[in-house]
Design a protein around this motif. Sequence first.
Motif, short mmCIF file in Angstrom:
data_model
loop_
_atom_site.label_atom_id
_atom_site.label_comp_id
_atom_site.label_asym_id
_atom_site.label_seq_id
_atom_site.Cartn_x
_atom_site.Cartn_y
_atom_site.Cartn_z
N MET A 49 0.82 -1.21 0.00
CA MET A 49 0.00 0.00 0.00
C MET A 49 0.85 1.26 0.00
SD MET A 49 -3.15 -0.73 -0.25
CE MET A 49 -3.91 0.81 0.26
N ARG A 50 2.04 1.17 0.51
CA ARG A 50 2.92 2.33 0.52
C ARG A 50 3.55 2.57 -0.85
NH1 ARG A 50 8.31 3.23 4.35
NH2 ARG A 50 8.87 5.27 3.46
N ALA A 51 3.83 1.48 -1.60
CA ALA A 51 4.60 1.62 -2.82
C ALA A 51 3.76 1.72 -4.08
CB ALA A 51 5.57 0.44 -2.94
N LEU A 52 2.89 0.73 -4.32
CA LEU A 52 2.25 0.63 -5.64
C LEU A 52 1.31 1.78 -5.97
CD1 LEU A 52 2.14 -1.05 -8.17
CD2 LEU A 52 0.34 -2.45 -7.13
N GLY A 78 14.14 -1.14 -8.29
CA GLY A 78 12.86 -1.23 -7.62
C GLY A 78 12.84 -2.32 -6.56
N ALA A 79 13.50 -3.44 -6.86
CA ALA A 79 13.57 -4.53 -5.89
C ALA A 79 14.40 -4.13 -4.68
CB ALA A 79 14.14 -5.79 -6.55
N LEU A 80 15.55 -3.50 -4.91
CA LEU A 80 16.44 -3.15 -3.80
C LEU A 80 15.88 -2.02 -2.94
CD1 LEU A 80 19.91 -3.29 -5.61
CD2 LEU A 80 19.06 -4.89 -3.89
N ASN A 81 15.47 -0.92 -3.59
CA ASN A 81 15.03 0.26 -2.85
C ASN A 81 13.61 0.14 -2.30
OD1 ASN A 81 17.35 1.92 -3.06
ND2 ASN A 81 16.82 2.42 -5.17
N ILE A 82 12.78 -0.69 -2.94
CA ILE A 82 11.36 -0.76 -2.58
C ILE A 82 10.92 -2.19 -2.29
CG2 ILE A 82 9.04 -0.09 -3.22
CD1 ILE A 82 10.99 2.28 -3.14
N GLY A 83 11.02 -3.05 -3.31
CA GLY A 83 10.43 -4.38 -3.23
C GLY A 83 10.96 -5.25 -2.12
N ALA A 84 12.25 -5.18 -1.84
CA ALA A 84 12.83 -5.92 -0.72
C ALA A 84 12.88 -5.06 0.54
CB ALA A 84 14.24 -6.42 -1.07
N ALA A 193 7.73 -0.75 -9.89
CA ALA A 193 8.43 -2.03 -9.98
C ALA A 193 8.47 -2.72 -8.63
CB ALA A 193 9.84 -1.82 -10.52
N GLY A 194 8.79 -1.96 -7.58
CA GLY A 194 8.83 -2.54 -6.24
C GLY A 194 7.47 -3.01 -5.78
N GLY A 195 6.42 -2.23 -6.07
CA GLY A 195 5.08 -2.63 -5.70
C GLY A 195 4.63 -3.90 -6.40
N LEU A 196 4.96 -4.03 -7.69
CA LEU A 196 4.62 -5.25 -8.42
C LEU A 196 5.40 -6.46 -7.90
CD1 LEU A 196 4.46 -3.83 -12.07
CD2 LEU A 196 2.55 -4.45 -10.58
N PHE A 197 6.59 -6.20 -7.38
CA PHE A 197 7.38 -7.28 -6.76
C PHE A 197 6.71 -7.75 -5.47
CE2 PHE A 197 10.65 -8.64 -3.76
CZ PHE A 197 11.37 -9.58 -4.51
N GLY A 219 -3.51 6.70 7.47
CA GLY A 219 -2.12 6.31 7.64
C GLY A 219 -1.47 5.91 6.34
N TYR A 220 -2.19 5.13 5.53
CA TYR A 220 -1.64 4.71 4.24
C TYR A 220 -1.50 5.88 3.28
CZ TYR A 220 -2.00 -0.24 5.45
OH TYR A 220 -1.84 -1.47 6.03
N LEU A 221 -2.45 6.80 3.31
CA LEU A 221 -2.34 7.99 2.46
C LEU A 221 -1.10 8.81 2.84
CD1 LEU A 221 -6.04 9.22 2.13
CD2 LEU A 221 -4.55 8.36 0.30
N TYR A 222 -0.88 8.97 4.13
CA TYR A 222 0.29 9.73 4.57
C TYR A 222 1.58 9.04 4.13
CZ TYR A 222 4.03 11.35 7.61
OH TYR A 222 5.24 11.81 8.08
N LEU A 223 1.67 7.72 4.38
CA LEU A 223 2.88 6.99 4.01
C LEU A 223 3.09 6.99 2.49
CD1 LEU A 223 2.92 3.87 6.36
CD2 LEU A 223 4.31 5.93 6.53
#
Length: 325
Positions: A49-52, A78-84, A193-197, A219-223
């Motif tokens: 919810m934070r990324a995609l 995307g995997a390093l900075n977000i997805g993982a 990319a991270g969200g799809l991961f 909370g999710y909107l803020y994040l």
Amino acid sequence: MTTRTAGPAEASVAATLALTSLTPIVWGSTYAVTTEFLPPDRPLFTALMRALPAGLALLAITRVLPRGRWIGRVAVLGALNIGAFFPLLFLAAYRLPGGVAGVLGAVAPVFALAFATVALSENPGARKLFAGVVGVFGVALVVLRADAQLDVVGVVAGLAGAASMAMGTVLTKKWGRPDGVGPLTLTGWQLTAGGLFIAPLALLVEGAPPALDAEAVGGYLYLGVIGTAVAYWLWFRGIARVPATSVAFLGLLSPVSAAVIGWVVLGQALTTLQMAGMAIALGSTLLGQAVGAPKEPVQPVPVPAGDSSVALGTETSPEKVLTLT
């Protein structure tokens, strides 16, 4: 006795670092938002919810897609900075006291120094190594409690998340951006990319999404908006303009920010030892910065024709971007 005045280039670097430092300060609110407003024990759903949604919103705004070798690069970044990083961050936050998770995250500058030595051929020097070690010590004074309990899974997740973010920061610096692509577009690429991961992992591990009340939605909107879209735009903008290790050291501000938010918003007390730790962490952040300005301005990485991006509806770079009609 003469006083040296900072030149325009040095002033620009200082201004960039000051603006980029807003990102870890905002990230310091993640622990409070997670524990106070979000559904419990849903780290993967929270990361998704934070990324995609933020990534898709930025894609809709910028209307540019990666192409050629940048498809693979965006997948890695995307995997390093977000997805993982996101799932590991929230897993550590759920399984560890916030203080322990904060200390593990403070190891990221040390990881970044090691990765930059290999990937960027940078010599970190004794000063930055010392700043990295002392910074972890300062953060420990700020956030650790005598009764803090360790969870093996949480500790591994915290260290792995710090390493993932550090490597992503260094590779973002190494690869730069395609010609004609700005940091907002790069942010949208990586978040999507991270969200799809994360999406299939969240569905397989945690099942259907939980019911959300108004507090969780807020909370999710803020994040998503402030803590992710805006914060990562500033982060990637800073990486493009100053050394990656200098940006990584700004991450020490995150646990300091978390402690201050806990004191101001949640009514948590601050001891003298914690305030001393804050001073040490802030000093390490300054010590870890590069001396002087870069000798040459950072330029976008040149990309061969046909290897940049595809614009959806608007033309942003006539030489490197194709327009779909």
